[in-house]
Design a protein around this motif. Sequence first.
Motif, PDB file in Angstrom:
ATOM      1  N   VAL A 278       0.640  -1.469  -0.323  1.00 47.93           N
ATOM      2  CA  VAL A 278       0.052   0.025   0.065  1.00 47.93           C
ATOM      3  C   VAL A 278       0.229   1.565  -0.064  1.00 47.93           C
ATOM      4  CG1 VAL A 278      -1.451   1.148   0.967  1.00 47.93           C
ATOM      5  CG2 VAL A 278      -2.226  -1.069   0.907  1.00 47.93           C
ATOM      6  N   GLY A 279       1.938   0.779   0.633  1.00 49.76           N
ATOM      7  CA  GLY A 279       3.123   2.096   0.792  1.00 49.76           C
ATOM      8  C   GLY A 279       3.403   2.567  -0.218  1.00 49.76           C
ATOM      9  N   SER A 290      -1.402   7.165   4.166  1.00 53.88           N
ATOM     10  CA  SER A 290      -1.914   5.839   5.201  1.00 53.88           C
ATOM     11  C   SER A 290      -1.186   6.044   6.225  1.00 53.88           C
ATOM     12  CB  SER A 290      -1.081   4.605   4.405  1.00 53.88           C
ATOM     13  OG  SER A 290      -1.427   3.401   5.330  1.00 53.88           O
ATOM     14  N   ARG A 291      -2.569   5.214   7.233  1.00 61.16           N
ATOM     15  CA  ARG A 291      -1.934   4.996   9.007  1.00 61.16           C
ATOM     16  C   ARG A 291      -1.021   3.975   8.276  1.00 61.16           C
ATOM     17  NH1 ARG A 291      -2.601   0.157  10.874  1.00 61.16           N
ATOM     18  NH2 ARG A 291      -4.570  -1.007   9.741  1.00 61.16           N
ATOM     19  N   TYR A 292       0.203   3.400   7.401  1.00 62.55           N
ATOM     20  CA  TYR A 292       0.781   2.278   7.841  1.00 62.55           C
ATOM     21  C   TYR A 292       2.174   2.952   7.489  1.00 62.55           C
ATOM     22  CZ  TYR A 292      -2.258  -1.612   6.869  1.00 62.55           C
ATOM     23  OH  TYR A 292      -3.354  -2.563   6.879  1.00 62.55           O
ATOM     24  N   ALA A 408      -0.181  -2.317  -6.807  1.00 58.23           N
ATOM     25  CA  ALA A 408      -1.377  -2.793  -7.162  1.00 58.23           C
ATOM     26  C   ALA A 408      -1.596  -4.289  -7.317  1.00 58.23           C
ATOM     27  CB  ALA A 408      -1.572  -2.063  -8.699  1.00 58.23           C
ATOM     28  N   LYS A 409      -0.734  -5.091  -8.722  1.00 60.58           N
ATOM     29  CA  LYS A 409      -1.297  -6.714  -8.620  1.00 60.58           C
ATOM     30  C   LYS A 409      -0.941  -7.324  -7.368  1.00 60.58           C
ATOM     31  CE  LYS A 409       0.187 -10.157 -12.033  1.00 60.58           C
ATOM     32  NZ  LYS A 409       1.240 -10.230 -13.003  1.00 60.58           N
ATOM     33  N   ARG A 429      -5.440   4.154   3.057  1.00 59.51           N
ATOM     34  CA  ARG A 429      -6.455   4.571   2.250  1.00 59.51           C
ATOM     35  C   ARG A 429      -5.826   4.193   0.955  1.00 59.51           C
ATOM     36  NH1 ARG A 429      -5.445  10.915   3.230  1.00 59.51           N
ATOM     37  NH2 ARG A 429      -6.657  11.107   2.280  1.00 59.51           N
ATOM     38  N   ALA A 430      -6.281   2.914   0.758  1.00 56.71           N
ATOM     39  CA  ALA A 430      -5.478   2.245  -0.405  1.00 56.71           C
ATOM     40  C   ALA A 430      -6.973   3.013  -1.222  1.00 56.71           C
ATOM     41  CB  ALA A 430      -5.471   0.858  -0.454  1.00 56.71           C
ATOM     42  N   LEU A 431      -8.431   3.089  -0.661  1.00 56.38           N
ATOM     43  CA  LEU A 431      -9.285   2.474  -1.874  1.00 56.38           C
ATOM     44  C   LEU A 431      -9.053   4.068  -2.324  1.00 56.38           C
ATOM     45  CD1 LEU A 431     -12.273   1.612   0.215  1.00 56.38           C
ATOM     46  CD2 LEU A 431     -11.481   0.397  -1.144  1.00 56.38           C
TER      47      LEU A 431
END
Length: 648
Positions: A278-279, A290-292, A408-409, A429-431
């Motif tokens: 996600v990062g 992102s919180r990540y 993404a894949k 917040r990936a969406l």
Amino acid sequence: MGEGAKALLAKPIQLADQVAQQAGYQCLRTDCTELRARAKSLAELLRQAARADLYERPASRVMADTERALVKAAGMAARCFQSHSRLRRFFTLNPVSGIPRTLAMLDTALEDIDWLIRISSPQTAAGDDDGDLRGLPNIAQNEPVLAMIWDNIARLHTGGLAARADAAATLASLARDNPHYAKGIIEEDGVPPLVKLLKEGTDDGQEAAATALGLLFRDEESVEKLLHTGVCSVFAAALKEPPMRVQAAVADAIASLASHSVKCQDLFAQNYAVRHLVGHLAAGTIQEHSRYSVGGYGSRTTPTAPAAAAMNSLDKLHSVVLAKSRSVSQGGPGSSPTTTNHPPNPSEGQNRPNQMQSVVKSAIAAKTTSLAAPPPGRPQLNSNGSSGRGSREAEDPATKAHMKAMAAKALWKLARGHVGVCTSITESRALLCFARILEAGDGGAGTHLQFYSAMAVMEIARVAEHNLPLRQSAFKPSSPAAKAVVEQLLRVVRKGDDDDLLRPCVTALGCLSRTFTASETRVVGPLVQLLDDREIPVMKEAVVALTKFACTENHLHVNHCKAIVDAGGARHLVQLVYLGDQLQIEALVLLCYIALHVPESEELAQAGVLAVLLWASKQAHMVQDLRVEALLPNAKGRLELFQSRASR
């Protein structure tokens, strides 16, 4: 390489000594003398092999052939030794038959053992052969690719850094060309050295190793063999360490493994692979993604120091202020005892502008400090979700685009049918990242970033369709992320010019049908328009999606059925039932739901829906479908009840 190969040498060494002792004993025949010489050479070479760290897989085959040759040679030597007299041994024309063939077998064994020692011996940097095959063993004369696999796996153990990288690239090429070769690499113990190279190799070696590992495992059985090497944790760790081209290869390998094994999905989720992916996806896509990418204990993510220095707009500045304010309120790094122990005093309003400037400055300073010295027990991540060598800014745009596409894949494959992974993705917040990518594309980089993002959204929506907590948390109507995703899905459907991108978007909208409120009227119309002269796969996805809107399980099924009819869906569905071939059953099921829920609709009468249902009830291949069998009689009865003869 290991002790197992040495255990195979004991019996061949004993046999070679026995042949050397018996062959040519008080015998002057040339054949017997040659047999003894071969046996001595073989015994010496076997003892040299015992001192080497042999590659076990070819060693087992070489020693098996060597043992067979020595057993036959021992029989020849025993017959020679047991002859009656010296004179008879000397003058007998054919005392022992088959000696030439036995000598040839011993010569073959000598060549194979010499090859085995050569490939198992460490190669110095100066002596590296840079990928040239070190001979073709006799045991692989009929399988030259097997010899190539052995040679390159051996080079992974014994070669220098450049040779190991080249060997991994060769194995990756073989695995890509033929699944049989991939299976052979696994069977010949090629996985452990590739995993070791991924941990310890050069950038080229790590990239080649990750690529090879991703290509090797194409079914669940092969993946099971991989899990024992701990590759999931190695992959997750590699996602944190630049260079980015290695991270991209690792992300691609993760996608390959996750697509073949649910257990891999669990292990990657446990090793925090999702947070790093996600990062990478969010870097350069949205600002505070992102919180990540949390850098300290008490504060949320703010942009990195270079990005913070470039902030010149009000909204970016506001994000820094909010981040610092949150850190201060939670007692995070940089907060003072006065700030954390006492709420703000309203009477000090006149000092607020100066305090605001101070907060901004201290926020940037605190961020710089946190980047320089991360707290113990928690890794510090860069803007791309990584830590260690290099930085994202140093990478070229093509590599960044490829990394984002592979991230993404990987998220798409990891999310497939896995509630935990989908929850982790939606809690970040990936969406929003996916929505932004669906809107902007890949910037002309030529990657499949949009398609992978759409597929990831589709898989998340599929899981949410059957998981109420995920659906309520990730796709509640008031969620900005959910609104952004739905808006972009609708935009793709309305545009409708890319069937590959269109299908996952249509599927996602169908899976999210139960999340839409009665006031949301934008979704059904664009889906109905796809029923008009489109490719069959697209029309099928649209019919299935509309069925999820119209089915009884959807609490707004009446509203949605009316919307389908108002958009002209009845006319299209009638045509599909009559002429749709591959779509007949799906279109009939949707038409039955509409007839059940809005039988009084005049549009249904004008489209001749009742006649279609009567015709379908006489078609054996249709009524055999369980869904049609359950719906068709009730739908036909409802239409007959509500529609007059005149309207028919």
